[in-house]
Design an enzyme around this catalytic site. Structure first.
Site, PDB file in Angstrom:
ATOM      1  N   ARG A  83      21.212 104.487  96.102  1.00 20.88           N
ATOM      2  CA  ARG A  83      21.696 103.758  97.282  1.00 20.88           C
ATOM      3  C   ARG A  83      23.222 103.874  97.391  1.00 20.88           C
ATOM      4  O   ARG A  83      23.757 104.132  98.470  1.00 20.88           O
ATOM      5  CB  ARG A  83      21.261 102.294  97.159  1.00 20.88           C
ATOM      6  CG  ARG A  83      21.761 101.359  98.264  1.00 20.88           C
ATOM      7  CD  ARG A  83      21.059 100.012  98.093  1.00 20.88           C
ATOM      8  NE  ARG A  83      21.747  98.899  98.720  1.00 20.88           N
ATOM      9  CZ  ARG A  83      21.575  98.521  99.984  1.00 20.88           C
ATOM     10  NH1 ARG A  83      20.747  99.198 100.770  1.00 20.88           N
ATOM     11  NH2 ARG A  83      22.216  97.472 100.467  1.00 20.88           N
ATOM     12  N   TYR A  98      32.758 100.750  99.002  1.00 22.54           N
ATOM     13  CA  TYR A  98      32.569 102.193  99.089  1.00 22.54           C
ATOM     14  C   TYR A  98      33.830 102.929  99.530  1.00 22.54           C
ATOM     15  O   TYR A  98      33.936 104.137  99.353  1.00 22.54           O
ATOM     16  CB  TYR A  98      31.400 102.516 100.029  1.00 22.54           C
ATOM     17  CG  TYR A  98      30.104 101.980  99.496  1.00 22.54           C
ATOM     18  CD1 TYR A  98      29.490 102.578  98.397  1.00 22.54           C
ATOM     19  CD2 TYR A  98      29.524 100.851 100.041  1.00 22.54           C
ATOM     20  CE1 TYR A  98      28.321 102.061  97.868  1.00 22.54           C
ATOM     21  CE2 TYR A  98      28.354 100.320  99.526  1.00 22.54           C
ATOM     22  CZ  TYR A  98      27.759 100.933  98.435  1.00 22.54           C
ATOM     23  OH  TYR A  98      26.609 100.415  97.915  1.00 22.54           O
ATOM     24  N   HIS A 133      19.871 101.654  92.024  1.00 24.51           N
ATOM     25  CA  HIS A 133      20.995 101.401  92.915  1.00 24.51           C
ATOM     26  C   HIS A 133      21.964 102.591  92.960  1.00 24.51           C
ATOM     27  O   HIS A 133      22.758 102.702  93.893  1.00 24.51           O
ATOM     28  CB  HIS A 133      21.734 100.131  92.487  1.00 24.51           C
ATOM     29  CG  HIS A 133      21.655  99.037  93.507  1.00 24.51           C
ATOM     30  ND1 HIS A 133      20.463  98.601  94.036  1.00 24.51           N
ATOM     31  CD2 HIS A 133      22.618  98.311  94.118  1.00 24.51           C
ATOM     32  CE1 HIS A 133      20.696  97.647  94.913  1.00 24.51           C
ATOM     33  NE2 HIS A 133      21.999  97.457  94.995  1.00 24.51           N
ATOM     34  N   ARG A 152      17.183  99.743  98.830  1.00 25.07           N
ATOM     35  CA  ARG A 152      17.043  99.051  97.553  1.00 25.07           C
ATOM     36  C   ARG A 152      15.642  99.370  97.025  1.00 25.07           C
ATOM     37  O   ARG A 152      14.724  99.678  97.788  1.00 25.07           O
ATOM     38  CB  ARG A 152      17.177  97.543  97.725  1.00 25.07           C
ATOM     39  CG  ARG A 152      18.490  97.081  98.356  1.00 25.07           C
ATOM     40  CD  ARG A 152      18.464  95.583  98.581  1.00 25.07           C
ATOM     41  NE  ARG A 152      19.721  95.071  99.136  1.00 25.07           N
ATOM     42  CZ  ARG A 152      19.953  94.895 100.433  1.00 25.07           C
ATOM     43  NH1 ARG A 152      18.999  95.194 101.317  1.00 25.07           N
ATOM     44  NH2 ARG A 152      21.111  94.432 100.856  1.00 25.07           N
ATOM     45  N   LYS A 184      16.734  91.950 102.016  1.00 25.50           N
ATOM     46  CA  LYS A 184      16.962  90.660 101.369  1.00 25.50           C
ATOM     47  C   LYS A 184      16.740  89.523 102.348  1.00 25.50           C
ATOM     48  O   LYS A 184      17.105  89.618 103.519  1.00 25.50           O
ATOM     49  CB  LYS A 184      18.398  90.597 100.827  1.00 25.50           C
ATOM     50  CG  LYS A 184      18.595  91.331  99.511  1.00 25.50           C
ATOM     51  CD  LYS A 184      19.981  91.056  98.967  1.00 25.50           C
ATOM     52  CE  LYS A 184      20.153  91.663  97.591  1.00 25.50           C
ATOM     53  NZ  LYS A 184      21.488  91.370  97.039  1.00 25.50           N
ATOM     54  N   HIS A 210      23.981  95.129 104.911  1.00 22.65           N
ATOM     55  CA  HIS A 210      24.899  94.131 104.369  1.00 22.65           C
ATOM     56  C   HIS A 210      25.239  93.110 105.451  1.00 22.65           C
ATOM     57  O   HIS A 210      25.642  93.489 106.547  1.00 22.65           O
ATOM     58  CB  HIS A 210      26.199  94.781 103.882  1.00 22.65           C
ATOM     59  CG  HIS A 210      26.031  95.576 102.624  1.00 22.65           C
ATOM     60  ND1 HIS A 210      26.930  96.554 102.238  1.00 22.65           N
ATOM     61  CD2 HIS A 210      25.084  95.538 101.660  1.00 22.65           C
ATOM     62  CE1 HIS A 210      26.529  97.084 101.094  1.00 22.65           C
ATOM     63  NE2 HIS A 210      25.420  96.487 100.726  1.00 22.65           N
TER      64      HIS A 210
END
Length: 314
Positions: free
Chosen positions: A257, A289, A254, A161, A185, A280
């Site tokens: 990524r 994806y 993004h 990110r 995150k 994630h």
């Protein structure tokens, strides 16, 4: 002698809601939420409280479900997208749960409020050929170009990110073992392998460019702006936008990524591996994806399946 009487100041609705939001934000900090997430909550709640105050609600304790419903309906009428409304609704729900937890409300008034369904769009993705062209654009004979090549190689090579990219310090990369310590995150850390292209680009940047950008300053961040300070999110966006224009594409951070994850999937990577790679917490986020290669799947299906061809066409 006359008695001295104390004057009790009555707080305005603005002051009462502002104080409640501050308490809520302190609570979020205690839970170690990311600063960007907290800023988003704060902006959303300011808009919501301004709306309910304008409609006569003068204290957090007097909030009703109807206030939430009316606000979200108003946002929809003003053309806000379902994803934006969904995010604002999430902020309001968190605030209302906090008020209930703090016993400022008898119940969680947001519990049964309906919000628009968020449709997750498929992310924009560059092909592997397009990605190679993007990575080749920076002029590495210049200081800025040397830095830009290192940033793009790191972002693509590690699936980062933009917030993760600009937070890398000079101590986060282990060149000998080839890995990056990344802060994602919610301040979660993960270890990511770094490929030879990215390592070589960063080595080149450290050897020939970073010192010239740093000048006489002292900072641990790896990627710097022309003043020798940490590169900002908006600064990276502008740099990437410039290269995107040269390619003729509207490229967002993004995009790189998403492209990294999609290319891994196309080349046979397991979904769980990609989940770990991207950081994630929920594999359902990574699941998107698997949809990005459907065009290739359809092409193969049409070519090889005996029942694929349309009637009347050979």
């Amino acid at each position: 002698t006359g008695a001295i009487t104390g004057v009790v100041k009555v707080q305005t609705a603005d002051e009462l809601f502002a104080a409640a939001i501050i308490d809520f934000i302190d609570y979020l900090h205690e839970r170690s939420l990311a600063d960007t997430t907290i800023d988003s909550y704060q902006r959303d709640l300011r808009g919501f409280t301004a709306f309910v105050i304008s409609r006569g609600c003068d204290a957090p304790e007097k909030l009703e479900p109807e206030h939430i419903i009316a606000y979200l309906a108003s946002e929809k009428q003003h053309g806000k997208s379902a994803s934006t409304i969904g995010r604002k609704a999430s902020s309001i729900r968190g605030f209302c749960r906090f008020l209930f937890m703090e016993r400022r409300q008898d119940k969680d008034i947001s519990q049964n409020t309906q919000t628009p369904k968020r449709q997750r769009p498929l992310p924009q993705v560059l092909s592997q050929e397009e990605m190679d062209k993007l990575l080749a654009l920076p002029d590495t004979s210049t200081v800025a170009g040397c830095r830009d090549r290192a940033m793009l190689e790191m972002m693509y090579g590690c699936g980062l990110r933009v917030s993760e990219l600009i937070s890398i310090t000079v101590h986060d990369i282990n060149f000998e073992l080839g890995y990056l310590r990344c802060r994602g995150k919610g301040s979660k850390e993960r270890i990511i392998p770094v490929g030879s292209f990215a390592l070589d680009a960063v080595n080149d940047y450290l050897s020939h460019a970073r010192g010239k950008l740093l000048k006489n300053k002292h900072t641990q961040e790896l990627f710097l702006n022309r003043l020798g300070d940490k590169l900002s999110r908006s600064g990276f966006w502008r740099i990437l936008d410039g290269y995107g224009r040269k390619l003729g594409y509207d490229i967002h951070p993004h995009t790189i990524r998403h492209s990294a994850a999609t290319h891994m999937m196309e080349n046979g990577a397991d979904l769980r591996v990609v989940q770990e790679f991207l950081g994630h917490s929920d594999i359902m986020t990574t699941q998107i994806y698997t949809h990005l290669s459907r065009g290739e799947l359809k092409q193969i299906y049409n070519e090889y399946h005996p029942r694929a061809k349309m009637k009347g066409k050979q």
